[in-house]
Structure formats: C-alpha cells, structure tokens
Design an enzyme around this catalytic site. Structure first.
Site, PDB file in Angstrom:
ATOM      1  N   CYS A 112       0.883  -1.238   0.007  1.00  0.00           N
ATOM      2  CA  CYS A 112      -0.139   0.068   0.001  1.00  0.00           C
ATOM      3  C   CYS A 112       0.721   1.183   0.009  1.00  0.00           C
ATOM      4  O   CYS A 112       0.341   2.519  -0.281  1.00  0.00           O
ATOM      5  CB  CYS A 112      -0.893   0.047   1.224  1.00  0.00           C
ATOM      6  N   HIS A 278      -3.417   7.135   1.426  1.00  0.00           N
ATOM      7  CA  HIS A 278      -3.898   5.771   0.982  1.00  0.00           C
ATOM      8  C   HIS A 278      -5.409   5.449   1.315  1.00  0.00           C
ATOM      9  O   HIS A 278      -5.880   5.882   2.364  1.00  0.00           O
ATOM     10  CB  HIS A 278      -2.838   4.802   1.630  1.00  0.00           C
ATOM     11  N   ASN A 308      -9.707  -1.024  -1.508  1.00  0.00           N
ATOM     12  CA  ASN A 308      -8.314  -0.729  -1.273  1.00  0.00           C
ATOM     13  C   ASN A 308      -7.744  -1.348  -2.476  1.00  0.00           C
ATOM     14  O   ASN A 308      -7.836  -2.478  -2.674  1.00  0.00           O
ATOM     15  CB  ASN A 308      -8.247  -1.425   0.162  1.00  0.00           C
TER      16      ASN A 308
HETATM   17  N1  ACO Z   1     -18.838  -8.902   7.494  1.00  0.00           N
HETATM   18  C1  ACO Z   1     -19.526  -9.130   8.821  1.00  0.00           C
HETATM   19  N2  ACO Z   1     -18.745  -9.199   9.794  1.00  0.00           N
HETATM   20  C2  ACO Z   1     -17.625  -9.322   9.951  1.00  0.00           C
HETATM   21  C3  ACO Z   1     -16.741  -9.023   8.665  1.00  0.00           C
HETATM   22  C4  ACO Z   1     -17.365  -8.933   7.504  1.00  0.00           C
HETATM   23  N3  ACO Z   1     -16.801  -8.598   6.372  1.00  0.00           N
HETATM   24  N4  ACO Z   1     -15.519  -9.236   9.000  1.00  0.00           N
HETATM   25  C5  ACO Z   1     -15.433  -9.482  10.085  1.00  0.00           C
HETATM   26  N5  ACO Z   1     -16.465  -9.537  10.816  1.00  0.00           N
HETATM   27  C6  ACO Z   1     -16.711  -9.953  12.184  1.00  0.00           C
HETATM   28  C7  ACO Z   1     -15.665 -10.467  12.775  1.00  0.00           C
HETATM   29  O1  ACO Z   1     -15.967 -11.829  12.803  1.00  0.00           O
HETATM   30  C8  ACO Z   1     -16.046 -10.017  14.342  1.00  0.00           C
HETATM   31  O2  ACO Z   1     -17.184 -10.905  15.000  1.00  0.00           O
HETATM   32  P1  ACO Z   1     -17.201 -11.141  16.401  1.00  0.00           P
HETATM   33  O3  ACO Z   1     -17.151  -9.778  17.329  1.00  0.00           O
HETATM   34  O4  ACO Z   1     -18.493 -12.018  16.421  1.00  0.00           O
HETATM   35  O5  ACO Z   1     -15.967 -12.076  16.744  1.00  0.00           O
HETATM   36  C9  ACO Z   1     -16.608  -8.773  14.039  1.00  0.00           C
HETATM   37  O6  ACO Z   1     -16.985  -8.493  12.854  1.00  0.00           O
HETATM   38  C10 ACO Z   1     -15.404  -7.704  14.508  1.00  0.00           C
HETATM   39  O7  ACO Z   1     -14.309  -8.101  13.785  1.00  0.00           O
HETATM   40  P2  ACO Z   1     -12.808  -7.128  13.659  1.00  0.00           P
HETATM   41  O8  ACO Z   1     -11.949  -7.728  12.930  1.00  0.00           O
HETATM   42  O9  ACO Z   1     -12.671  -6.905  15.201  1.00  0.00           O
HETATM   43  O10 ACO Z   1     -13.453  -5.933  13.123  1.00  0.00           O
HETATM   44  P3  ACO Z   1     -13.035  -4.432  13.001  1.00  0.00           P
HETATM   45  O11 ACO Z   1     -13.956  -3.324  13.619  1.00  0.00           O
HETATM   46  O12 ACO Z   1     -11.411  -4.346  13.529  1.00  0.00           O
HETATM   47  O13 ACO Z   1     -12.967  -3.973  11.512  1.00  0.00           O
HETATM   48  C11 ACO Z   1     -11.345  -4.119   9.697  1.00  0.00           C
HETATM   49  C12 ACO Z   1     -11.905  -4.861  10.688  1.00  0.00           C
HETATM   50  C13 ACO Z   1     -12.350  -3.162   8.755  1.00  0.00           C
HETATM   51  C14 ACO Z   1     -10.413  -4.964   8.858  1.00  0.00           C
HETATM   52  C15 ACO Z   1     -10.506  -3.074  10.542  1.00  0.00           C
HETATM   53  O14 ACO Z   1      -9.672  -3.739  11.644  1.00  0.00           O
HETATM   54  C16 ACO Z   1      -9.422  -2.227   9.706  1.00  0.00           C
HETATM   55  O15 ACO Z   1      -9.843  -1.341   8.845  1.00  0.00           O
HETATM   56  N6  ACO Z   1      -8.137  -2.593   9.798  1.00  0.00           N
HETATM   57  C17 ACO Z   1      -7.041  -1.888   9.199  1.00  0.00           C
HETATM   58  C18 ACO Z   1      -7.283  -2.018   7.531  1.00  0.00           C
HETATM   59  C19 ACO Z   1      -6.349  -3.044   7.069  1.00  0.00           C
HETATM   60  O16 ACO Z   1      -5.633  -3.635   7.593  1.00  0.00           O
HETATM   61  N7  ACO Z   1      -6.091  -3.233   5.644  1.00  0.00           N
HETATM   62  C20 ACO Z   1      -5.401  -4.148   5.091  1.00  0.00           C
HETATM   63  C21 ACO Z   1      -4.521  -3.643   4.279  1.00  0.00           C
HETATM   64  S1  ACO Z   1      -3.241  -2.651   5.209  1.00  0.00           S
HETATM   65  C22 ACO Z   1      -3.609  -1.235   4.718  1.00  0.00           C
HETATM   66  O17 ACO Z   1      -4.157  -0.916   3.687  1.00  0.00           O
HETATM   67  C23 ACO Z   1      -2.950   0.036   5.471  1.00  0.00           C
END
Ligand code: ACO
Length: 351
Positions: A112, A278, A308
């Site tokens: 990224c 980004h 993304n």
């Molecule tokens: N649909 C429905 N539910 C979902 C999904 C989905 N697509 N994905 C996860 N869940 C559920 C999980 O299973 C979890 O359920 P539980 O509470 O019953 O266990 C709940 O949602 C929360 O999951 P988390 O992973 O804790 O969700 P979070 O609020 O952290 O959001 C996300 C996830 C969007 C990925 C966030 O952490 C994020 O944006 N992180 C940074 C982005 C990233 O890493 N991008 C990767 C590329 S690197 C970069 O570009 C910087």
C-alpha cells in the site's frame, strides 16, 4: 531541476461489484461493510486480465495526458504486490505491452506504500539525470488472491444458490476480502526547470519488526516447495491482517509522518491544499483528518467506490482530484500511505 507530474491516468476493470453481491456468497452485509470501512463498491478484473493489462490502460492515458508517446518513457517503475507472474514480475510485461524496448523496469513491492516509495525513486532518477520521463504505475489484481469458487456469482454470470460449505469457506476470509478491489493508476514524472514546483521532499520508513501485521503465510522461499497444495487447501494464500492493530498503527504513523515532513520543510498543515491518503478504510482516513484538523475540502477520498486497490489508491485518487479541479497549479499536495512491510511515509508535492 525538479520532477513534475505531467500526466496521470487510471483504469478500473469492467466488473463493478457492490456489497450486496458479496453478501450472497459469504456471511456479511452492506451495513457491516459500510459502517466499518465506508466501502460501497469495488471493481474486479476478468479472470484473464493480469496486473500489467490494467497498468497498460492507465499508462496509455497518463502518457496522452502528458502529451508523450511510449517512446518518450525512459524508465518504468511498477509498484504491485500482485505481479502477473511471481517471476519476472509485472514491469517487463508492461514494457512489452507498451511496445518499448531497452528501457529499465523496476518492480517494487511496498504494497500500500508502493506509490510513495516509487515517487521518491522517480524523483531521484529525474533529479540525477538518469531519466527524463519516468512512468510510475501502481496496479493490483487483488481478485487473484481471493480463493473463492464463487466467481461466477461475484462477476454476475450466475444467480445460483451457494451451499453452506461454500459459504462457510468464503466467510472465513470475510474480514479481508471485502476490503480490496482491482485497479491501476499511472503518473509521469518529468524533468522541469521550475525548482519551486514538483516533488519537494519525501519521508519514508520501514519497520521489519512489524512485518507480520499484514502478510501471507504461503508462497515463498520460507517453504519447501515454494508453493504446495496444502497452502490452497488451508486458505493460507489469502493475506493475513491483524486488522485492529493495523488500524491503530495507521491512525498514528500516517499523521506523524505528515507532521514531521511539514516541519522539516518549515511548513504547517495550513499550507497543505490537499491531503491524498492511501485508501485502506474510510474510518482510518476520517480519524487522520480529525487528528490533523483538516476540513473536508482539503482531503480527497474515493474508497467508497473502489475499495483498497493497494499500490493504485494514491495515483487513482490524485488523478480524480486533478480532474475534479481540486489540484491547481501551485497547490501543495501531501501524499501519505502505510502498508505491509511495515512501510509508511509521506511525500510533499507542489503542483
Ligand atoms: N462482515 C461481517 N462481519 C465481519 C466481517 C465482514 N466482512 N469481517 C469481520 N466480521 C466480524 C468478525 O468476525 C467479528 O465478529 P465477532 O465480534 O462475532 O467475533 C466482528 O466483525 C469484529 O471483527 P474485527 O476484525 O474486530 O472488526 P474491526 O472493527 O477491527 O474491522 C477491519 C475490521 C475493517 C479490517 C479493520 O480492522 C481495519 O480497517 N483494519 C485496517 C485495515 C487493514 O488492515 N487493511 C489491510 C491493508 S493494509 C493497509 O491498507 C493499511
């Protein structure tokens, strides 16, 4: 001597996929995806389209915009984590498709953060007279990493029902697969005698201690053999993300890089006309905007439409901001990114 961006171009593949369509193949919903990420749609390539195909279209448009022909390009930097083949990367294929020869091509990774690392390289090549017109492309075909058997539904070729087993498999990866899209953005960096304009400064960082925050546990020299069937069977070819930690790192390290870069150029946030971040998650970008106290008109986001696209996000966003008239001659633009590596940093650019 400075390096100016004299042309930009983008290409999105033909398959626009909304959240509702993804919710047909896995346990997710439009509401969850929008609330957590802001993403509404993304584009996926056809199965026979590779990264260099998307990069080619974006490059042709950027060259037209710059008033140049492919033969004017004397260096290609191809930023991608999804090359056409793991050997020899996507750069030589892009060169071949552009119909030019004997021009050096670099394939760079940095995921990224690919565009900002590529911009530092492009600027250095121009300033040191190694090249006059550098083509920097960020392009990705993320769909090749999504290990679904459900592409017929995702691409709208079928309305068949998905059985429980297939849905369960797809749901295993839902935290990652809903985030990404395919696309390409290209910029031409050309030499300019106007020292007050162009790339002003770059500030880049890598911390290998954080390499296992976004990584793939398959396919590489850490394994014997490089690829094996169990990687696919276990779904290890899909990149892993420690999402919450990456979120926290992004909202801290990205604004810090912007502030440090401005300070060392004796500038402040008031001087920045446009921040192009980004596009990993709209909620990350909103938190950064808030931390930097920037009004909406000085920030540009388009993740809602594209998801993304990794190395392509910044060149696509910059192109759209230019087209929208958000970048004018003399505008101070700051690019900032963070990606798997962990690589991050910022670039200051005077349009
Ligand atoms: N649909 C429905 N539910 C979902 C999904 C989905 N697509 N994905 C996860 N869940 C559920 C999980 O299973 C979890 O359920 P539980 O509470 O019953 O266990 C709940 O949602 C929360 O999951 P988390 O992973 O804790 O969700 P979070 O609020 O952290 O959001 C996300 C996830 C969007 C990925 C966030 O952490 C994020 O944006 N992180 C940074 C982005 C990233 O890493 N991008 C990767 C590329 S690197 C970069 O570009 C910087």
């Amino acid at each position: 001597m400075s390096s100016m961006i004299t042309g930009t171009g983008i290409h999105l593949p033909g398959n626009r996929v909304d959240n509702e369509r993804l919710s047909r193949i896995m346990d997710t919903s439009h509401e969850w995806i929008v609330q957590r990420t802001g993403i509404e749609t993304r584009y996926f390539a056809d199965p026979d389209e590779a990264t260099s195909d998307l990069a080619l279209q974006a490059s042709i448009r950027a060259l037209e915009d710059a008033g140049l022909s492919p033969n004017d390009v004397d260096y290609i930097i191809m930023a991608t984590m999804t090359p056409d083949y793991y050997l020899p990367g996507a750069g030589p294929y892009l060169q071949r498709k552009l119909g030019i020869q004997n021009v050096p091509c670099l394939d760079i990774r940095q995921q990224c953060a690919g565009f900002i690392f590529g911009a530092q390289l492009a600027d250095s090549l121009v300033r040191t007279h190694q090249a006059r017109n550098v083509l920097l492309v960020g392009a990705e075909v993320h769909s090749c990493l999504m290990s679904w058997d459900s592409w017929d539904i995702v691409l709208g070729h079928s309305d068949r029902a998905v059985d429980e087993e297939e849905k369960e498999w797809n749901t295993r990866f839902r935290d990652r697969t809903v985030l990404f899209g395919d696309g390409a953005g290209a910029c031409i960096f050309s030499e300019s005698e106007d020292n007050g304009r162009g790339v002003m400064d770059t500030l880049l960082f890598t911390d290998g201690e954080l390499s296992d925050r976004i990584w793939a546990n398959a396919g590489g020299s850490a394994f014997r053999p490089f690829f094996n069937p169990s990687m696919t069977e276990k779904g290890d070819t899909v990149p892993m993300i420690r999402g919450r930690e990456v979120f926290r790192l992004a909202v801290t390290l990205m604004p810090d890089a912007v502030i440090k870069l401005l300070e060392r150029n004796r500038l402040t946030l008031d001087d920045v006309d446009l921040l192009v971040m980004h596009q990993a998650n709209l909620r990350i970008n909103e938190a950064i905007q808030q931390r930097l106290n920037l009004p909406d008109e000085r920030v540009f986001n388009n993740i809602q439409r594209y998801g993304n696209t990794t190395a392509a996000t910044i060149p696509i966003a910059f192109h759209e901001a230019r087209i929208d008239g958000r970048v004018k001659p003399g505008s101070l633009v700051c690019f900032v990114a963070l990606g798997s590596g962990l690589h991050w940093g910022a670039v200051l650019y005077r349009a």
